[in-house]
Design a protein around this motif. Structure first.
Motif, PDB file in Angstrom:
ATOM      1  N   GLY A   1       0.832  -1.206   0.000  1.00  0.00           N
ATOM      2  CA  GLY A   1       0.000   0.000   0.000  1.00  0.00           C
ATOM      3  C   GLY A   1       0.867   1.257   0.000  1.00  0.00           C
ATOM      4  O   GLY A   1       0.562   2.232  -0.699  1.00  0.00           O
ATOM      5  N   SER A   2       1.954   1.225   0.769  1.00  0.00           N
ATOM      6  CA  SER A   2       2.864   2.385   0.816  1.00  0.00           C
ATOM      7  C   SER A   2       3.510   2.618  -0.545  1.00  0.00           C
ATOM      8  O   SER A   2       3.618   3.767  -1.004  1.00  0.00           O
ATOM      9  CB  SER A   2       3.983   2.140   1.837  1.00  0.00           C
ATOM     10  OG  SER A   2       3.444   1.988   3.102  1.00  0.00           O
ATOM     11  N   LYS A   3       3.914   1.538  -1.191  1.00  0.00           N
ATOM     12  CA  LYS A   3       4.553   1.678  -2.512  1.00  0.00           C
ATOM     13  C   LYS A   3       3.557   2.254  -3.524  1.00  0.00           C
ATOM     14  O   LYS A   3       3.903   3.083  -4.362  1.00  0.00           O
ATOM     15  CB  LYS A   3       5.079   0.321  -2.994  1.00  0.00           C
ATOM     16  CG  LYS A   3       6.268  -0.179  -2.177  1.00  0.00           C
ATOM     17  CD  LYS A   3       6.787  -1.487  -2.695  1.00  0.00           C
ATOM     18  CE  LYS A   3       7.778  -2.159  -1.747  1.00  0.00           C
ATOM     19  NZ  LYS A   3       8.897  -1.324  -1.329  1.00  0.00           N
ATOM     20  N   ILE A   4       2.304   1.809  -3.434  1.00  0.00           N
ATOM     21  CA  ILE A   4       1.280   2.327  -4.346  1.00  0.00           C
ATOM     22  C   ILE A   4       1.060   3.822  -4.092  1.00  0.00           C
ATOM     23  O   ILE A   4       0.960   4.616  -5.039  1.00  0.00           O
ATOM     24  CB  ILE A   4      -0.014   1.513  -4.204  1.00  0.00           C
ATOM     25  CG1 ILE A   4       0.192   0.164  -4.899  1.00  0.00           C
ATOM     26  CG2 ILE A   4      -1.223   2.255  -4.779  1.00  0.00           C
ATOM     27  CD1 ILE A   4      -0.887  -0.825  -4.669  1.00  0.00           C
ATOM     28  N   MET A   5       1.059   4.212  -2.828  1.00  0.00           N
ATOM     29  CA  MET A   5       0.847   5.632  -2.524  1.00  0.00           C
ATOM     30  C   MET A   5       2.034   6.477  -2.980  1.00  0.00           C
ATOM     31  O   MET A   5       1.847   7.611  -3.449  1.00  0.00           O
ATOM     32  CB  MET A   5       0.578   5.812  -1.029  1.00  0.00           C
ATOM     33  CG  MET A   5       0.074   7.179  -0.664  1.00  0.00           C
ATOM     34  SD  MET A   5      -1.304   7.800  -1.680  1.00  0.00           S
ATOM     35  CE  MET A   5      -2.680   7.006  -0.898  1.00  0.00           C
ATOM     36  N   GLU A   6       3.249   5.929  -2.896  1.00  0.00           N
ATOM     37  CA  GLU A   6       4.425   6.656  -3.417  1.00  0.00           C
ATOM     38  C   GLU A   6       4.267   6.925  -4.907  1.00  0.00           C
ATOM     39  O   GLU A   6       4.536   8.027  -5.392  1.00  0.00           O
ATOM     40  CB  GLU A   6       5.698   5.826  -3.219  1.00  0.00           C
ATOM     41  CG  GLU A   6       6.345   6.028  -1.871  1.00  0.00           C
ATOM     42  CD  GLU A   6       7.623   5.214  -1.736  1.00  0.00           C
ATOM     43  OE1 GLU A   6       8.347   5.046  -2.736  1.00  0.00           O
ATOM     44  OE2 GLU A   6       7.868   4.736  -0.618  1.00  0.00           O
ATOM     45  N   VAL A   7       3.796   5.913  -5.628  1.00  0.00           N
ATOM     46  CA  VAL A   7       3.605   6.072  -7.074  1.00  0.00           C
ATOM     47  C   VAL A   7       2.451   7.044  -7.347  1.00  0.00           C
ATOM     48  O   VAL A   7       2.490   7.817  -8.309  1.00  0.00           O
ATOM     49  CB  VAL A   7       3.377   4.700  -7.750  1.00  0.00           C
ATOM     50  CG1 VAL A   7       3.047   4.855  -9.225  1.00  0.00           C
ATOM     51  CG2 VAL A   7       4.613   3.817  -7.578  1.00  0.00           C
ATOM     52  N   ALA A   8       1.450   7.038  -6.484  1.00  0.00           N
ATOM     53  CA  ALA A   8       0.319   7.973  -6.648  1.00  0.00           C
ATOM     54  C   ALA A   8       0.809   9.416  -6.564  1.00  0.00           C
ATOM     55  O   ALA A   8       0.401  10.272  -7.372  1.00  0.00           O
ATOM     56  CB  ALA A   8      -0.754   7.705  -5.595  1.00  0.00           C
ATOM     57  N   VAL A   9       1.709   9.680  -5.634  1.00  0.00           N
ATOM     58  CA  VAL A   9       2.246  11.050  -5.492  1.00  0.00           C
ATOM     59  C   VAL A   9       3.027  11.431  -6.756  1.00  0.00           C
ATOM     60  O   VAL A   9       2.862  12.525  -7.306  1.00  0.00           O
ATOM     61  CB  VAL A   9       3.125  11.151  -4.220  1.00  0.00           C
ATOM     62  CG1 VAL A   9       3.849  12.484  -4.158  1.00  0.00           C
ATOM     63  CG2 VAL A   9       2.266  10.939  -2.965  1.00  0.00           C
ATOM     64  N   LEU A  10       3.841  10.492  -7.220  1.00  0.00           N
ATOM     65  CA  LEU A  10       4.645  10.713  -8.435  1.00  0.00           C
ATOM     66  C   LEU A  10       3.752  11.002  -9.640  1.00  0.00           C
ATOM     67  O   LEU A  10       3.959  11.955 -10.401  1.00  0.00           O
ATOM     68  CB  LEU A  10       5.437   9.426  -8.678  1.00  0.00           C
ATOM     69  CG  LEU A  10       6.714   9.466  -9.462  1.00  0.00           C
ATOM     70  CD1 LEU A  10       7.774  10.213  -8.664  1.00  0.00           C
ATOM     71  CD2 LEU A  10       7.190   8.026  -9.732  1.00  0.00           C
ATOM     72  N   LEU A  11       2.727  10.157  -9.824  1.00  0.00           N
ATOM     73  CA  LEU A  11       1.876  10.277 -11.012  1.00  0.00           C
ATOM     74  C   LEU A  11       0.944  11.488 -10.929  1.00  0.00           C
ATOM     75  O   LEU A  11       0.615  12.093 -11.952  1.00  0.00           O
ATOM     76  CB  LEU A  11       1.076   8.988 -11.229  1.00  0.00           C
ATOM     77  CG  LEU A  11       1.899   7.827 -11.816  1.00  0.00           C
ATOM     78  CD1 LEU A  11       1.063   6.560 -11.895  1.00  0.00           C
ATOM     79  CD2 LEU A  11       2.425   8.183 -13.210  1.00  0.00           C
ATOM     80  N   ALA A  12       0.525  11.839  -9.710  1.00  0.00           N
ATOM     81  CA  ALA A  12      -0.320  13.039  -9.566  1.00  0.00           C
ATOM     82  C   ALA A  12       0.458  14.260 -10.061  1.00  0.00           C
ATOM     83  O   ALA A  12      -0.086  15.118 -10.774  1.00  0.00           O
ATOM     84  CB  ALA A  12      -0.735  13.219  -8.108  1.00  0.00           C
ATOM     85  N   THR A  13       1.730  14.312  -9.711  1.00  0.00           N
ATOM     86  CA  THR A  13       2.574  15.429 -10.149  1.00  0.00           C
ATOM     87  C   THR A  13       2.742  15.405 -11.669  1.00  0.00           C
ATOM     88  O   THR A  13       2.681  16.452 -12.330  1.00  0.00           O
ATOM     89  CB  THR A  13       3.952  15.335  -9.451  1.00  0.00           C
ATOM     90  OG1 THR A  13       3.724  15.258  -8.047  1.00  0.00           O
ATOM     91  CG2 THR A  13       4.814  16.534  -9.747  1.00  0.00           C
ATOM     92  N   ALA A  14       2.928  14.193 -12.226  1.00  0.00           N
ATOM     93  CA  ALA A  14       3.090  14.077 -13.688  1.00  0.00           C
ATOM     94  C   ALA A  14       1.802  14.469 -14.408  1.00  0.00           C
ATOM     95  O   ALA A  14       1.831  15.138 -15.446  1.00  0.00           O
ATOM     96  CB  ALA A  14       3.493  12.648 -14.050  1.00  0.00           C
ATOM     97  N   ILE A  15       0.654  14.070 -13.852  1.00  0.00           N
ATOM     98  CA  ILE A  15      -0.641  14.434 -14.451  1.00  0.00           C
ATOM     99  C   ILE A  15      -0.804  15.955 -14.432  1.00  0.00           C
ATOM    100  O   ILE A  15      -1.227  16.567 -15.412  1.00  0.00           O
ATOM    101  CB  ILE A  15      -1.808  13.752 -13.684  1.00  0.00           C
ATOM    102  CG1 ILE A  15      -1.858  12.250 -14.006  1.00  0.00           C
ATOM    103  CG2 ILE A  15      -3.150  14.417 -14.027  1.00  0.00           C
ATOM    104  CD1 ILE A  15      -2.848  11.461 -13.146  1.00  0.00           C
ATOM    105  N   ARG A  16      -0.434  16.577 -13.313  1.00  0.00           N
ATOM    106  CA  ARG A  16      -0.584  18.029 -13.222  1.00  0.00           C
ATOM    107  C   ARG A  16       0.291  18.726 -14.266  1.00  0.00           C
ATOM    108  O   ARG A  16      -0.131  19.667 -14.933  1.00  0.00           O
ATOM    109  CB  ARG A  16      -0.250  18.527 -11.810  1.00  0.00           C
ATOM    110  CG  ARG A  16      -0.640  19.977 -11.623  1.00  0.00           C
ATOM    111  CD  ARG A  16      -0.545  20.438 -10.212  1.00  0.00           C
ATOM    112  NE  ARG A  16       0.818  20.351  -9.713  1.00  0.00           N
ATOM    113  CZ  ARG A  16       1.213  20.882  -8.575  1.00  0.00           C
ATOM    114  NH1 ARG A  16       0.343  21.505  -7.799  1.00  0.00           N
ATOM    115  NH2 ARG A  16       2.457  20.775  -8.181  1.00  0.00           N
ATOM    116  N   GLU A  17       1.518  18.210 -14.398  1.00  0.00           N
ATOM    117  CA  GLU A  17       2.460  18.768 -15.378  1.00  0.00           C
ATOM    118  C   GLU A  17       1.919  18.597 -16.813  1.00  0.00           C
ATOM    119  O   GLU A  17       1.962  19.507 -17.634  1.00  0.00           O
ATOM    120  CB  GLU A  17       3.786  17.996 -15.208  1.00  0.00           C
ATOM    121  CG  GLU A  17       4.870  18.325 -16.176  1.00  0.00           C
ATOM    122  CD  GLU A  17       5.671  19.547 -15.737  1.00  0.00           C
ATOM    123  OE1 GLU A  17       5.592  19.901 -14.550  1.00  0.00           O
ATOM    124  OE2 GLU A  17       6.326  20.136 -16.609  1.00  0.00           O
TER     125      GLU A  17
END
Ligand code: 5GP
Ligand code: ZN
Length: 135
Positions: free
Chosen positions: A57-73
């Motif tokens: 779950g922690s690894k998935i949330m780490e990727v969520a933070v990464l991808l949220a930033t990429a989506i915003r960009e």
């Protein structure tokens, strides 16, 4: 019948992949609620949050933070929802854990599935105590 998301991880079913590492895989949802709607899943099969180890779950949330930033960009949304369903009673339709990332724009057609209304403080406190006892 094999799990459809396991088949996607194994490359047996094509997907628009956006991220992959040792434990986590992310790809575009085939029926997007909004442009940019994607799913983050563990590579290993877990039915939902009730049988997934917390470390995954922690690894998935780490990727969520990464991808949220990429989506915003990439898409410049006004906001973004994380959405995650466990069991049919909670809208789960694919029984391999997945976290939805859904970019949001002011005035888009998505709506909250509930109408917020004030709760009973005593009832809320009793339920909080029950959950704490179960930890
Ligand atoms: P749930 O309703 O279980 O939270 O979400 C399942 C999600 O998986 C849905 O948003 C649905 O559009 C998506 N989905 C189902 N089958 C496929 C597929 O074969 N490929 C992709 N990319 N997404 C899928
Ligand atoms: Zn699976």
């Amino acid at each position: 019948m094999e799990c459809i998301f396991c088949a996607i991880v194994e490359g047996k079913i094509p997907s628009a992949t956006v991220y992959e590492d040792e434990h986590v895989f992310a790809f575009m949802d085939i029926a997007p609620a909004n442009p940019g709607h994607l799913l983050i899943i563990p590579k290993q099969h877990y039915r939902n949050i009730f049988d997934m180890p917390a470390e995954i779950g922690s690894k998935i949330m780490e990727v969520a933070v990464l991808l949220a930033t990429a989506i915003r960009e990439a898409l410049n949304p006004d906001g973004l929802n994380l959405f995650q369903s466990n069991e049919a009673a909670a809208f789960q339709t694919v029984f391999h854990f997945h976290l939805h990332l859904i970019p949001r724009w002011e005035g888009d057609p998505l709506r909250l599935p509930w109408r917020p209304s004030e709760g009973n403080i005593e009832e809320i406190s009793n339920i909080a105590a029950k959950i704490q006892e179960a930890l």
